[in-house]
Enzyme design. Sequence first.
Site, PDB file in Angstrom:
ATOM      1  CE  LYS A  26      -4.440   0.825   0.130  1.00 23.91           C
ATOM      2  NZ  LYS A  26      -5.535  -0.013  -0.353  1.00 23.91           N
ATOM      3  CG  ASP A  67      -7.213   3.179  -1.127  1.00 25.49           C
ATOM      4  OD1 ASP A  67      -7.620   2.008  -1.095  1.00 25.49           O
ATOM      5  OD2 ASP A  67      -7.381   3.964  -0.182  1.00 25.49           O
TER       6      ASP A  67
HETATM    7  O1  2IT Z   1      -7.984  -1.511  -1.217  1.00 20.81           O
HETATM    8  C1  2IT Z   1      -7.803  -2.015  -2.342  1.00 20.81           C
HETATM    9  O2  2IT Z   1      -7.886  -3.224  -2.538  1.00 20.81           O
HETATM   10  C2  2IT Z   1      -7.483  -1.112  -3.438  1.00 20.81           C
HETATM   11  N1  2IT Z   1      -7.409   0.094  -3.227  1.00 20.81           N
HETATM   12  C3  2IT Z   1      -7.212  -1.638  -4.817  1.00 20.81           C
HETATM   13  C4  2IT Z   1      -5.857  -2.247  -4.911  1.00 20.81           C
HETATM   14  C5  2IT Z   1      -5.448  -2.652  -6.295  1.00 20.81           C
HETATM   15  O3  2IT Z   1      -4.252  -2.951  -6.453  1.00 20.81           O
HETATM   16  O4  2IT Z   1      -6.267  -2.671  -7.219  1.00 20.81           O
END
Ligand code: 2IT
Length: 447
Positions: free
Chosen positions: A124, A164
């Site tokens: 993340k 996100d």
């Molecule tokens: O919280 C999540 O799963 C996302 N923001 C998407 C993550 C992604 O790599 O598509």
Amino acid sequence: MKVNEIMTALEAKHPGEKEYLQAVREVLESIEEVYNQHPEFEKAKIVERLVEPDRIFTFRVTWVDRNGEVQTNLGYRVQYNAALGAYKGGLRFHKAVNVSMLKFLGFEQIFKNSLTNLPLGGGKGGSDFDPVGKTDEEIMRFCQAFMYELWRNIGPDQDSPAGDVGVGGREIGYLYGAYKKLAREHSTGALTGKSYGWGGSLVRPEATGFGAIYYVERMVKQTGDKMEGKRIALSGFGNVAWGAAIKATELGAKVVALSGPDGVCELPNGIDQEMIDYMLVMRASNRNKVQDMADKFPGKAVFTPGKKAWMVKCDIACPCAFQNELAEEDAKELIANGVKYVAEVSNMGCQPGAIAAFQAAKIPFGPGKAVNAGGVATSGLEICQNAGHINWTAPEVDQKLHKIMNDIYDMCVKYGTQPDGTINYVKGANIAGFMRVANAMLAQGII
Ligand code: 2IT
């Protein structure tokens, strides 16, 4: 493994990192019993290794705003666990972003990505940059400055960020443009959530919301009930709520509320296509005000300042905005108003007291890491298409997404069914997600 001992040690090591500690505690409490049936996990210290990220990058992001002022923000990428594949997870641009928040999100991402059954590790990232009130040029300049630092640490086989909160298709476009220029290669799998036409996947924008409603539909059917006519309250009005509103409406449910930081919009007749399209306009405006919906559609949307979506009478409640947005007192109000199902679409959207209240009232509760996994799953499908230089049609992607959500639901039932026959979806999701990662870590040795 004894949860309290591990938590005491973690609290001492990471003081004040509340959200991270909250996320870890929930997982450990869910897996404790199963973990202790596997001495090989204990011997390899799987939990002690899993709770710490592989590495965290923190970097300065300096850019020039519309008035010619120099601005400095902090950027981060938490590369958490790569047992199942290259790091994968979104970027969050929000003024409250800090290391604790990204560690909680990265930790959750490990289990969520595992649930998809795709080869995705957990990560993340993001920044304390606040997109509210920014111009399009400011967003672009910030994204470029952010990528000056990040680009060396990402790539399709290394780490693949996505969107996100505060990062959608527009931001991914600017981020990818900068990445391509710096890396000197069109390495599309380095970012997902790209637009269709230059590596993006059809259905990725809708995927988190669609997947969530596919999961909710299974929860509803599990009790012999049906989606038609159900009143559903969504918080937020961003990309996730948008996808959920489309699919819920398509399945015959009625979206009765959307909300924002400014209050709630009640929708007495549900939501129509024009209003769904307007959600995208509201998101692109960076105003962050749900009142705009009521101003645009007087009569169809009724705005009340300061009110939450959880005060609106509904059958299904879906937090779609931010962590810990649904508190214990909100849960009690929902229960008093007759809520029948609750599904977290935002990551850790419900406070522990709220989850406990729903479970005590025997209201089926779907946890974020299972319910919202359709987003990252479709990112995984985007990477597959990029690697094969192909584009699947929308029905092809949607069918795969639907199957993945059904499989996740089945795993939650398999691992979450209690001796009394009730389903603890939280436990089921955590155990199912954990087992795959733990077995991969065991097989790959102490590293
Ligand atoms: O919280 C999540 O799963 C996302 N923001 C998407 C993550 C992604 O790599 O598509």
